[in-house]
Design a protein around this motif. Structure first.
Motif, PDB file in Angstrom:
ATOM      1  N   GLU A   1      -8.369  25.801 -19.543  1.00  0.00           N
ATOM      2  CA  GLU A   1      -7.945  26.292 -18.233  1.00  0.00           C
ATOM      3  C   GLU A   1      -8.739  27.519 -17.784  1.00  0.00           C
ATOM      4  OE1 GLU A   1      -4.998  28.021 -21.273  1.00  0.00           O
ATOM      5  OE2 GLU A   1      -5.990  26.103 -20.877  1.00  0.00           O
ATOM      6  N   ALA A   2      -9.332  28.253 -18.737  1.00  0.00           N
ATOM      7  CA  ALA A   2     -10.113  29.440 -18.373  1.00  0.00           C
ATOM      8  C   ALA A   2     -11.297  29.068 -17.488  1.00  0.00           C
ATOM      9  CB  ALA A   2     -10.592  30.163 -19.624  1.00  0.00           C
ATOM     10  N   GLY A   3     -11.858  27.875 -17.700  1.00  0.00           N
ATOM     11  CA  GLY A   3     -12.969  27.430 -16.871  1.00  0.00           C
ATOM     12  C   GLY A   3     -12.549  27.211 -15.432  1.00  0.00           C
ATOM     13  N   ILE A   4     -11.366  26.630 -15.232  1.00  0.00           N
ATOM     14  CA  ILE A   4     -10.863  26.423 -13.865  1.00  0.00           C
ATOM     15  C   ILE A   4     -10.492  27.753 -13.231  1.00  0.00           C
ATOM     16  CG2 ILE A   4      -9.020  25.389 -12.501  1.00  0.00           C
ATOM     17  CD1 ILE A   4      -8.999  23.059 -14.395  1.00  0.00           C
ATOM     18  N   TYR A   5      -9.831  28.633 -14.002  1.00  0.00           N
ATOM     19  CA  TYR A   5      -9.467  29.944 -13.469  1.00  0.00           C
ATOM     20  C   TYR A   5     -10.707  30.720 -13.023  1.00  0.00           C
ATOM     21  CZ  TYR A   5      -4.899  29.122 -15.684  1.00  0.00           C
ATOM     22  OH  TYR A   5      -3.686  28.605 -16.058  1.00  0.00           O
ATOM     23  N   ALA A   6     -11.781  30.605 -13.811  1.00  0.00           N
ATOM     24  CA  ALA A   6     -13.017  31.329 -13.490  1.00  0.00           C
ATOM     25  C   ALA A   6     -13.738  30.740 -12.287  1.00  0.00           C
ATOM     26  CB  ALA A   6     -13.944  31.327 -14.703  1.00  0.00           C
TER      27      ALA A   6
ATOM     28  N   VAL B   1     -21.338  29.055 -15.842  1.00  0.00           N
ATOM     29  CA  VAL B   1     -22.581  28.320 -16.052  1.00  0.00           C
ATOM     30  C   VAL B   1     -22.870  28.289 -17.546  1.00  0.00           C
ATOM     31  CG1 VAL B   1     -23.516  28.942 -13.787  1.00  0.00           C
ATOM     32  CG2 VAL B   1     -24.064  30.348 -15.775  1.00  0.00           C
ATOM     33  N   ALA B   2     -23.753  27.394 -17.935  1.00  0.00           N
ATOM     34  CA  ALA B   2     -23.982  27.145 -19.357  1.00  0.00           C
ATOM     35  C   ALA B   2     -24.503  28.376 -20.093  1.00  0.00           C
ATOM     36  CB  ALA B   2     -24.961  25.976 -19.512  1.00  0.00           C
ATOM     37  N   VAL B   3     -25.562  28.994 -19.575  1.00  0.00           N
ATOM     38  CA  VAL B   3     -26.186  30.106 -20.294  1.00  0.00           C
ATOM     39  C   VAL B   3     -25.233  31.282 -20.412  1.00  0.00           C
ATOM     40  CG1 VAL B   3     -28.058  31.790 -20.213  1.00  0.00           C
ATOM     41  CG2 VAL B   3     -28.519  29.408 -19.631  1.00  0.00           C
ATOM     42  N   VAL B   4     -24.535  31.629 -19.332  1.00  0.00           N
ATOM     43  CA  VAL B   4     -23.589  32.748 -19.379  1.00  0.00           C
ATOM     44  C   VAL B   4     -22.409  32.419 -20.296  1.00  0.00           C
ATOM     45  CG1 VAL B   4     -21.960  34.098 -17.988  1.00  0.00           C
ATOM     46  CG2 VAL B   4     -24.267  33.660 -17.134  1.00  0.00           C
ATOM     47  N   SER B   5     -21.993  31.158 -20.328  1.00  0.00           N
ATOM     48  CA  SER B   5     -20.911  30.757 -21.233  1.00  0.00           C
ATOM     49  C   SER B   5     -21.337  30.942 -22.685  1.00  0.00           C
ATOM     50  CB  SER B   5     -20.523  29.298 -20.980  1.00  0.00           C
ATOM     51  OG  SER B   5     -19.999  29.129 -19.680  1.00  0.00           O
ATOM     52  N   LEU B   6     -22.580  30.571 -22.991  1.00  0.00           N
ATOM     53  CA  LEU B   6     -23.087  30.755 -24.352  1.00  0.00           C
ATOM     54  C   LEU B   6     -23.183  32.236 -24.702  1.00  0.00           C
ATOM     55  CD1 LEU B   6     -24.315  29.572 -26.936  1.00  0.00           C
ATOM     56  CD2 LEU B   6     -26.548  29.650 -25.812  1.00  0.00           C
ATOM     57  N   LEU B   7     -23.686  33.040 -23.773  1.00  0.00           N
ATOM     58  CA  LEU B   7     -23.771  34.483 -24.002  1.00  0.00           C
ATOM     59  C   LEU B   7     -22.382  35.091 -24.195  1.00  0.00           C
ATOM     60  CD1 LEU B   7     -26.497  35.379 -21.350  1.00  0.00           C
ATOM     61  CD2 LEU B   7     -26.720  35.628 -23.830  1.00  0.00           C
TER      62      LEU B   7
ATOM     63  N   ALA C   1     -17.074  38.861  -7.660  1.00  0.00           N
ATOM     64  CA  ALA C   1     -16.684  37.587  -8.282  1.00  0.00           C
ATOM     65  C   ALA C   1     -16.319  37.789  -9.747  1.00  0.00           C
ATOM     66  CB  ALA C   1     -17.824  36.574  -8.154  1.00  0.00           C
ATOM     67  N   ASN C   2     -17.095  38.593 -10.463  1.00  0.00           N
ATOM     68  CA  ASN C   2     -16.795  38.832 -11.875  1.00  0.00           C
ATOM     69  C   ASN C   2     -15.543  39.672 -12.062  1.00  0.00           C
ATOM     70  OD1 ASN C   2     -18.901  37.871 -14.053  1.00  0.00           O
ATOM     71  ND2 ASN C   2     -20.073  38.313 -12.197  1.00  0.00           N
ATOM     72  N   LEU C   3     -15.331  40.624 -11.190  1.00  0.00           N
ATOM     73  CA  LEU C   3     -14.072  41.383 -11.268  1.00  0.00           C
ATOM     74  C   LEU C   3     -12.887  40.476 -10.975  1.00  0.00           C
ATOM     75  CD1 LEU C   3     -15.046  44.768  -9.565  1.00  0.00           C
ATOM     76  CD2 LEU C   3     -14.545  44.355 -11.982  1.00  0.00           C
TER      77      LEU C   3
ATOM     78  N   TYR D   1     -13.700  34.476 -17.129  1.00  0.00           N
ATOM     79  CA  TYR D   1     -14.729  35.124 -17.943  1.00  0.00           C
ATOM     80  C   TYR D   1     -15.982  35.232 -17.070  1.00  0.00           C
ATOM     81  CZ  TYR D   1     -16.604  30.408 -18.909  1.00  0.00           C
ATOM     82  OH  TYR D   1     -17.130  29.148 -18.788  1.00  0.00           O
ATOM     83  N   PRO D   2     -17.080  35.851 -17.525  1.00  0.00           N
ATOM     84  CA  PRO D   2     -18.228  36.103 -16.646  1.00  0.00           C
ATOM     85  C   PRO D   2     -18.747  34.859 -15.931  1.00  0.00           C
ATOM     86  CG  PRO D   2     -18.481  37.355 -18.658  1.00  0.00           C
ATOM     87  CD  PRO D   2     -17.273  36.485 -18.854  1.00  0.00           C
ATOM     88  N   VAL D   3     -19.113  35.033 -14.660  1.00  0.00           N
ATOM     89  CA  VAL D   3     -19.584  33.923 -13.821  1.00  0.00           C
ATOM     90  C   VAL D   3     -20.864  34.344 -13.108  1.00  0.00           C
ATOM     91  CG1 VAL D   3     -17.262  33.039 -13.423  1.00  0.00           C
ATOM     92  CG2 VAL D   3     -18.230  34.716 -11.839  1.00  0.00           C
TER      93      VAL D   3
END
Length: 576
Positions: free
Chosen positions: A53-58, A80-86, A313-315, A323-325
């Motif tokens: 659910e964190a992905g939908i919330y973000a 996004v993929a790279v930021v999710s990995l980071l 957006a990140n705030l 989480y970071p977007v």
């Protein structure tokens, strides 16, 4: 006051001209992007080590906030993929995955990233992203794509396989290969193959059957949804969870909650550097996509306002369970191709995802993790581009070395070290290239007022006059280089009476370079040689007028190089 407010709130600009046509186009784009984002958001949350659910919330509050503060009409913000990995790498070092501390750390990381981006935007420091060279970024993204795809193989095989580097992941996979769950493997391979076919072959097939472009595009983008539906139904119908197939499980049926990032000093200290790196990588990726799409419609992107939009957006993600977007390439292109005309398309997408969070979440209980892993693999392999190695090798061996080192370090030591080294390499590359600027000896092209490099053109010269065209701004890194170069040239040519620095390409002279020019002037005066400047740009001349250099100059300032040539050369000495 209103124009100033509109600068910080772009919605006030495009909102005044919003009409029914734009509304229709934005709604169509929102439907297509929402269909694409539902499985993608779930998958990227998995990649970040967070609940689905964190992905939908973000993808809800951040999109809404960007629509208010962002300047791109087509950029789609979210995980996004790279930021999710980071995120997984950074948060995994301070908390254990699956714990409340892990989720809080992810929120805090988003909050730090948002604050840093806002700070850069308010002080108009968007130019700092220019220090990241494109080849280095391309190398980092390629290596990250490989790491992300490899990290998902464990889910496709149904085994536990961790690791932060490529070698660690491969060793973990091989050591647990005997524990492979055959049913999970079948689901994973089938979903991966289907998604690859959907990406490449479904749209042409639908068009060959007479489907319209819009319908074919919507059905193609719905491909991942079809994979989710089929595999979820299969797990539910055949009771595959009891046979070891991992599923998403229970997902809260609710809108994003109100959450608070941590302000614990120790946690902030551990996450501040990763937050800065995530912010830089996210901004570079986002601004590149936004500017590319804006250029197609002759629209303008304000990098500093983009920093504010992404910061907001990140705030928003930090305070709503995300989480970071950042702006994603794939979803932004889909948004653009689907006809989005304004950021309102993103707002409608957020509404669609909010409805999905309220209505559809109970339906994904039996969604196999292997299907989400397949979604990630197919999405990130498009990021892998080894052609950058061939392109940089043929154009610049220095850029090739930077790309190759970034790829090897990211694969061998992990994404955090890889991106940090990428930033350092980008700055070092810039300093190296400008530390030895191109300085050409020039002469007069016969019959014209133009001056060109004596090594490339048939020109006229005078043995008593040395004219050097400096093709770079002068600053502390290359100031001593120019001193040594002039000293060597004057020593070689004993008949010299004048040295002219042609400054047509010099945009800046810092204090270190000023001191070097003063030193050059004193040395040449002691040698009986005059130092002259020509074609000095206005802003540079304004700065020089505040110094002692012009008063002590052992020569003259010429408006043009041709004026210097006429004043200093001796007709009988000119050599063609």
């Amino acid at each position: 006051m209103k124009p100033r407010l509109a600068r910080y709130l772009p919605i006030l600009t495009w909102g005044r001209h919003y009409d029914r046509s734009a509304l229709t186009n934005d709604l169509v784009a929102a439907v297509i992007v929402t269909i694409m984002l539902i499985p993608q958001s779930l998958a990227y949350a998995l990649l970040a080590g967070l609940p689905a659910e964190a992905g939908i919330y973000a993808s809800i509050a951040p999109i809404l906030l960007y629509a208010i503060f962002g300047t791109s009409r087509a950029l789609a913000v979210g995980p996004v993929a790279v930021v999710s990995l980071l995120t997984a790498t950074a948060v995994g070092q301070v908390a254990e995955q699956g714990t409340a501390g892990y989720a809080i750390a992810a929120l805090t990381l988003a909050g730090l990233s948002g604050s840093f981006l806002l700070l850069l935007g308010v002080f108009r420091l968007g130019f700092l992203a220019n220090f990241l060279s494109h080849p280095v970024i391309a190398g980092f993204i390629t290596a990250s794509g490989i790491l992300i795809a490899t990290s998902q193989l464990g889910h496709i095989f149904g085994i536990e396989a961790g690791g932060h580097t490529l070698i660690e992941m491969i060793v973990a996979l091989l050591s647990h290969l005997g524990e492979t769950n055959p049913i999970t493997l079948v689901i994973g391979i089938a979903a991966t193959a289907f998604l690859f076919w959907v990406r490449k072959g479904l749209k042409p097939l639908l068009r060959s059957f007479g489907a319209g472009p819009l319908l074919a595009d919507i059905v193609t983008k719905a491909g991942p949804v079809a994979a989710v539906l089929v595999t979820t139904l299969a797990v539910w119908a055949f009771g595959l969870q009891a046979r070891g197939v991992s599923v998403v499980g229970e997902v809260p049926q609710a809108l994003p909650p109100l959450t608070l990032p941590s302000v614990a000093p120790d946690l902030l200290r551990q996450l501040v550097i990763p937050a800065i790196l995530i912010s830089i990588i996210g901004f570079v990726e986002s601004i590149s996509v936004a500017q590319t799409l804006a250029a197609k419609k002759r629209q303008r992107i304000d990098p500093n306002q983009e920093l504010i939009g992404l910061g907001a957006a990140n705030l928003g993600a930090a305070f709503t369970g995300g989480y970071p977007v950042t702006g994603g390439f794939a979803r932004s292109v889909v948004n653009f191709d689907a006809g989005a005309e304004t950021p309102a398309a993103g707002a409608f997408t957020a509404i669609g995802l909010a409805i999905a969070a309220l209505v559809l979440t109970p339906l994904i209980y039996y969604l196999p993790i292997a299907t989400l892993a397949a979604t990630i693999v197919v999405a990130v392999l498009s990021l892998v581009d080894f052609s950058i190695l061939k392109k940089t090798w043929s154009y610049s061996h220095t850029d090739f070395a930077a790309v190759a080192v970034t790829i090897l370090l990211t694969l061998g030591l992990g994404v955090e070290i890889g991106v940090a080294c990428g930033v350092i390499l980008s700055v070092a590359l810039h300093l190296y290239k400008t530390s030895k600027p191109h300085v050409a000896e020039v002469g007069l092209v016969p019959g014209t007022n133009h001056f060109r490099n004596i090594s490339r053109h048939a020109v006229q010269t005078d043995p008593h006059v040395l004219t050097l065209r400096v093709d770079e701004s002068l600053y502390f890194v290359n100031a001593r280089f120019l001193e040594d170069l002039i000293q060597d040239r004057v020593t070689e040519k004993g008949a010299l009476r004048h040295v002219v620095l042609m400054c047509s390409a010099v945009n800046e002279i810092d204090y270190s370079a000023l001191e070097s020019l003063e030193a050059i002037n004193h040395r040449l005066r002691d040698m009986g040689v005059g130092l002259h400047l020509s074609e000095v740009k206005g802003p540079v001349m304004d700065r020089l007028k505040t110094t002692h250099l012009l008063h002590e100059l052992n020569g003259q300032i010429f408006l043009s190089q041709y004026d210097a040539w006429k004043a200093l050369t001796e007709p009988g000495k000119i050599v063609a």
